[in-house]
Design a protein around this motif. Structure first.
Motif, PDB file in Angstrom:
ATOM      1  N   ALA A  32       0.840  -1.213   0.000  1.00  0.00           N
ATOM      2  CA  ALA A  32       0.000   0.000   0.000  1.00  0.00           C
ATOM      3  C   ALA A  32       0.862   1.245   0.000  1.00  0.00           C
ATOM      4  N   GLN A  33       2.000   1.164   0.701  1.00  0.00           N
ATOM      5  CA  GLN A  33       2.880   2.323   0.745  1.00  0.00           C
ATOM      6  C   GLN A  33       3.564   2.546  -0.616  1.00  0.00           C
ATOM      7  N   GLN A  34       3.833   1.472  -1.374  1.00  0.00           N
ATOM      8  CA  GLN A  34       4.494   1.609  -2.661  1.00  0.00           C
ATOM      9  C   GLN A  34       3.569   2.208  -3.724  1.00  0.00           C
ATOM     10  N   GLN A  35       2.223   2.059  -3.621  1.00  0.00           N
ATOM     11  CA  GLN A  35       1.281   2.591  -4.583  1.00  0.00           C
ATOM     12  C   GLN A  35       0.752   3.939  -4.065  1.00  0.00           C
ATOM     13  N   PRO A  36       1.183   5.102  -4.681  1.00  0.00           N
ATOM     14  CA  PRO A  36       0.734   6.418  -4.197  1.00  0.00           C
ATOM     15  C   PRO A  36      -0.754   6.604  -4.434  1.00  0.00           C
ATOM     16  N   GLN A  37      -1.373   7.355  -3.559  1.00  0.00           N
ATOM     17  CA  GLN A  37      -2.801   7.628  -3.671  1.00  0.00           C
ATOM     18  C   GLN A  37      -3.041   8.705  -4.727  1.00  0.00           C
ATOM     19  N   ALA A  38      -4.195   8.619  -5.387  1.00  0.00           N
ATOM     20  CA  ALA A  38      -4.562   9.603  -6.412  1.00  0.00           C
ATOM     21  C   ALA A  38      -4.839  10.952  -5.768  1.00  0.00           C
ATOM     22  N   THR A  39      -4.282  12.024  -6.353  1.00  0.00           N
ATOM     23  CA  THR A  39      -4.469  13.385  -5.832  1.00  0.00           C
ATOM     24  C   THR A  39      -5.762  13.973  -6.376  1.00  0.00           C
ATOM     25  N   PRO A  40      -6.642  14.470  -5.508  1.00  0.00           N
ATOM     26  CA  PRO A  40      -7.882  15.087  -6.010  1.00  0.00           C
ATOM     27  C   PRO A  40      -7.570  16.441  -6.655  1.00  0.00           C
ATOM     28  N   VAL A  41      -8.134  16.674  -7.858  1.00  0.00           N
ATOM     29  CA  VAL A  41      -7.937  17.942  -8.577  1.00  0.00           C
ATOM     30  C   VAL A  41      -9.276  18.407  -9.132  1.00  0.00           C
ATOM     31  N   GLY A  42      -9.374  19.733  -9.309  1.00  0.00           N
ATOM     32  CA  GLY A  42     -10.581  20.296  -9.903  1.00  0.00           C
ATOM     33  C   GLY A  42     -10.480  20.282 -11.422  1.00  0.00           C
ATOM     34  N   THR A  43     -11.530  19.861 -12.089  1.00  0.00           N
ATOM     35  CA  THR A  43     -11.504  19.726 -13.547  1.00  0.00           C
ATOM     36  C   THR A  43     -12.770  20.305 -14.175  1.00  0.00           C
ATOM     37  N   VAL A  44     -12.654  20.592 -15.453  1.00  0.00           N
ATOM     38  CA  VAL A  44     -13.812  20.933 -16.288  1.00  0.00           C
ATOM     39  C   VAL A  44     -13.684  20.148 -17.583  1.00  0.00           C
ATOM     40  N   VAL A  45     -14.808  19.824 -18.182  1.00  0.00           N
ATOM     41  CA  VAL A  45     -14.820  19.074 -19.437  1.00  0.00           C
ATOM     42  C   VAL A  45     -14.906  20.069 -20.593  1.00  0.00           C
ATOM     43  N   LEU A  46     -13.958  19.979 -21.516  1.00  0.00           N
ATOM     44  CA  LEU A  46     -13.913  20.905 -22.638  1.00  0.00           C
ATOM     45  C   LEU A  46     -14.912  20.500 -23.715  1.00  0.00           C
ATOM     46  N   LYS A  47     -15.538  21.508 -24.318  1.00  0.00           N
ATOM     47  CA  LYS A  47     -16.488  21.286 -25.395  1.00  0.00           C
ATOM     48  C   LYS A  47     -16.159  22.228 -26.552  1.00  0.00           C
ATOM     49  N   ALA A  48     -16.050  21.677 -27.741  1.00  0.00           N
ATOM     50  CA  ALA A  48     -15.801  22.504 -28.921  1.00  0.00           C
ATOM     51  C   ALA A  48     -17.027  23.353 -29.204  1.00  0.00           C
ATOM     52  N   GLN A  49     -16.807  24.606 -29.584  1.00  0.00           N
ATOM     53  CA  GLN A  49     -17.914  25.522 -29.836  1.00  0.00           C
ATOM     54  C   GLN A  49     -17.500  26.578 -30.849  1.00  0.00           C
ATOM     55  N   THR A  50     -18.498  27.285 -31.340  1.00  0.00           N
ATOM     56  CA  THR A  50     -18.250  28.411 -32.241  1.00  0.00           C
ATOM     57  C   THR A  50     -18.122  29.676 -31.399  1.00  0.00           C
ATOM     58  N   VAL A  51     -16.976  30.311 -31.495  1.00  0.00           N
ATOM     59  CA  VAL A  51     -16.658  31.459 -30.642  1.00  0.00           C
ATOM     60  C   VAL A  51     -16.451  32.697 -31.504  1.00  0.00           C
ATOM     61  N   GLY A  52     -17.063  33.793 -31.102  1.00  0.00           N
ATOM     62  CA  GLY A  52     -16.853  35.058 -31.802  1.00  0.00           C
ATOM     63  C   GLY A  52     -15.510  35.659 -31.439  1.00  0.00           C
ATOM     64  N   LEU A  53     -14.762  36.081 -32.455  1.00  0.00           N
ATOM     65  CA  LEU A  53     -13.462  36.700 -32.220  1.00  0.00           C
ATOM     66  C   LEU A  53     -13.665  38.175 -31.885  1.00  0.00           C
ATOM     67  N   VAL A  54     -13.240  38.550 -30.708  1.00  0.00           N
ATOM     68  CA  VAL A  54     -13.339  39.938 -30.260  1.00  0.00           C
ATOM     69  C   VAL A  54     -11.942  40.429 -29.925  1.00  0.00           C
ATOM     70  N   GLU A  55     -11.465  41.395 -30.686  1.00  0.00           N
ATOM     71  CA  GLU A  55     -10.119  41.940 -30.489  1.00  0.00           C
ATOM     72  C   GLU A  55     -10.225  43.279 -29.760  1.00  0.00           C
ATOM     73  N   GLU A  56      -9.591  43.393 -28.611  1.00  0.00           N
ATOM     74  CA  GLU A  56      -9.604  44.653 -27.872  1.00  0.00           C
ATOM     75  C   GLU A  56      -8.400  45.499 -28.282  1.00  0.00           C
ATOM     76  N   MET A  57      -8.676  46.736 -28.686  1.00  0.00           N
ATOM     77  CA  MET A  57      -7.622  47.611 -29.205  1.00  0.00           C
ATOM     78  C   MET A  57      -7.712  48.979 -28.547  1.00  0.00           C
ATOM     79  N   PRO A  58      -6.566  49.600 -28.275  1.00  0.00           N
ATOM     80  CA  PRO A  58      -6.579  50.967 -27.737  1.00  0.00           C
ATOM     81  C   PRO A  58      -6.933  51.967 -28.822  1.00  0.00           C
ATOM     82  N   GLY A  59      -7.550  53.061 -28.412  1.00  0.00           N
ATOM     83  CA  GLY A  59      -7.917  54.065 -29.402  1.00  0.00           C
ATOM     84  C   GLY A  59      -8.287  55.399 -28.771  1.00  0.00           C
TER      85      GLY A  59
END
Length: 387
Positions: A32-59
């Motif tokens: 049991a000591q030789q097998q490390p325990q799994a570390t809990p981490v926060g995750t999100v599931v990625l989903k492909a989507q259509t995204v509008g390109l918004v470019e921020e520019m100084p003016g």
């Protein structure tokens, strides 16, 4: 004697059995000591989507139209007929210059015209008589030619007199200085009683049209070229010339401007000093909130990108060479993936390559893991994942 030996043998056997039992119990614990325990981490599931390109520019904001009011004749200002800082309509009277001298010149020009018309009338009658006499050779051809020339000169003199009247009338009209455009008028540089001249460099006042108003923003020339190439290749969709919307954030307050503008054009050359290209948008400004010279940030919508991913910025890490990567979970272990970032979108990065639809992206607990480490993913919204 035999009984003592028998007792000693039984005791040794008991010790050997006890040692074997202890060894069996220690083996699972060591495993049991030789097998490390799994570390809990926060995750999100990625989903492909259509995204509008918004470019921020100084003016900065620029007046839609601006007109400097200057005199076109010499004279003394008799009246000033506007309120400084107020709104004027095109054609409104702003100043009145003393027109007595110009009225006198107009009268003189009209008198000259009457004189030249009388001369023309006399020359016309003389020529008519000579035309009859020349047929019977009662007058010489030289006399007849002189009569023809005299009428022609009289016609020219009448035309010149008419031009003098037109010039005099124009000068009289110029004594009334009117607004060339509608807009806000600034401070007056001259008041009643001031002498002004037609060729002076000092302006009387300035009129600025604020509704609508221009906003000039700048974009890196290389970035603009990439977007154009992506549009031509079809990777970016929904870009229509003359219909690109622009939103605005006022730097002084950080508040978004309530009206949406439209992109008008982009410069045909790149600034040699900054390497940027100027884009000009026009915005409605009915409340007069925007004034020329204000610093703003324009958010230009430059089409839509299909099959893209919005990755939280806190989940993205960079190597010393600048390449970006993220951690995802694969078969219960941490897997590093290199990604291609298109631009920022608020608190996210817009990623176009490197991750796939359905990837379980690690966004919390990154400091406790490394590639190949066993992990257990928890939804990022749960308290454990937030810890």
């Amino acid at each position: 004697m035999r009984s003592c030996l028998k007792f000693a043998g039984m005791a040794a056997l008991a010790l050997m059995v006890a040692a074997c039992d202890e060894q069996k119990e220690a083996q699972p614990q060591a495993s049991a000591q030789q097998q490390p325990q799994a570390t809990p981490v926060g995750t999100v599931v990625l989903k492909a989507q259509t995204v509008g390109l918004v470019e921020e520019m100084p003016g900065r904001t620029v007046a839609f139209r601006k007109a400097d009011v200057r005199p076109q004749v010499d004279g003394i200002i008799k009246e000033r007929n506007f309120t400084e800082g107020g709104f004027v309509e095109a054609g409104d009277q702003l100043y009145m210059i003393d027109q007595a001298v110009y009225m006198a010149k107009l009268d003189a020009a009209q008198a000259e015209l009457a004189k030249q018309r009388a001369t023309l009338d006399q020359a016309t009658k003389t020529l008519a008589r000579y035309e009859k006499l020349i047929k019977t050779q009662a007058v010489s051809e030289q006399t007849y030619d002189d009569a023809v020339a005299a009428k022609a000169q009289a016609n020219a003199a009448v035309a010149a007199a008419k031009a003098e009247i037109d010039q005099a009338r124009i000068n009289v009209e110029y004594t009334t200085v009117t607004a060339p455009i509608s807009g806000q008028i600034g401070a007056s540089s001259f008041s009643e009683g001031s002498l002004v001249t037609a060729n002076q460099t000092s302006l009387l006042a300035t009129i600025t049209q604020l509704d609508p108003i221009y906003v000039d923003v700048t974009q890196a020339g290389g970035r603009l070229l990439k977007i154009k190439q992506a549009v031509q290749s079809g990777r970016i969709q929904g870009v229509e010339t003359g219909n690109i919307e622009v939103s605005l954030i006022i730097d002084a307050t950080g508040v978004e401007y309530p009206h949406v503008g439209t992109l008008q054009f982009s410069d045909v050359s790149v600034n040699e000093t900054t390497g940027t290209v100027r884009l000009r948008a026009v915005f409605p400004n009915p409340e007069g909130v925007l004034l020329p010279g204000m610093f703003v940030r324009g958010q230009v919508r430059q089409g839509k990108l299909e099959g893209a991913f919005l990755v939280p910025q806190k989940a993205v890490m960079r190597r010393p060479d600048g390449t970006a990567y993220v951690y995802v979970i694969g078969d219960g272990k941490v897997v590093a993936k290199d990604i291609q970032i298109e631009q920022s979108q608020g608190s996210d990065w817009l990623v176009t390559d490197g991750v796939a639809d359905g990837d379980e992206l690690i966004i919390d607990g990154l400091q406790r893991i490394a590639p190949g480490a066993p992990v257990s993913g928890l939804p990022a919204e749960t308290p454990k994942a937030a810890q």
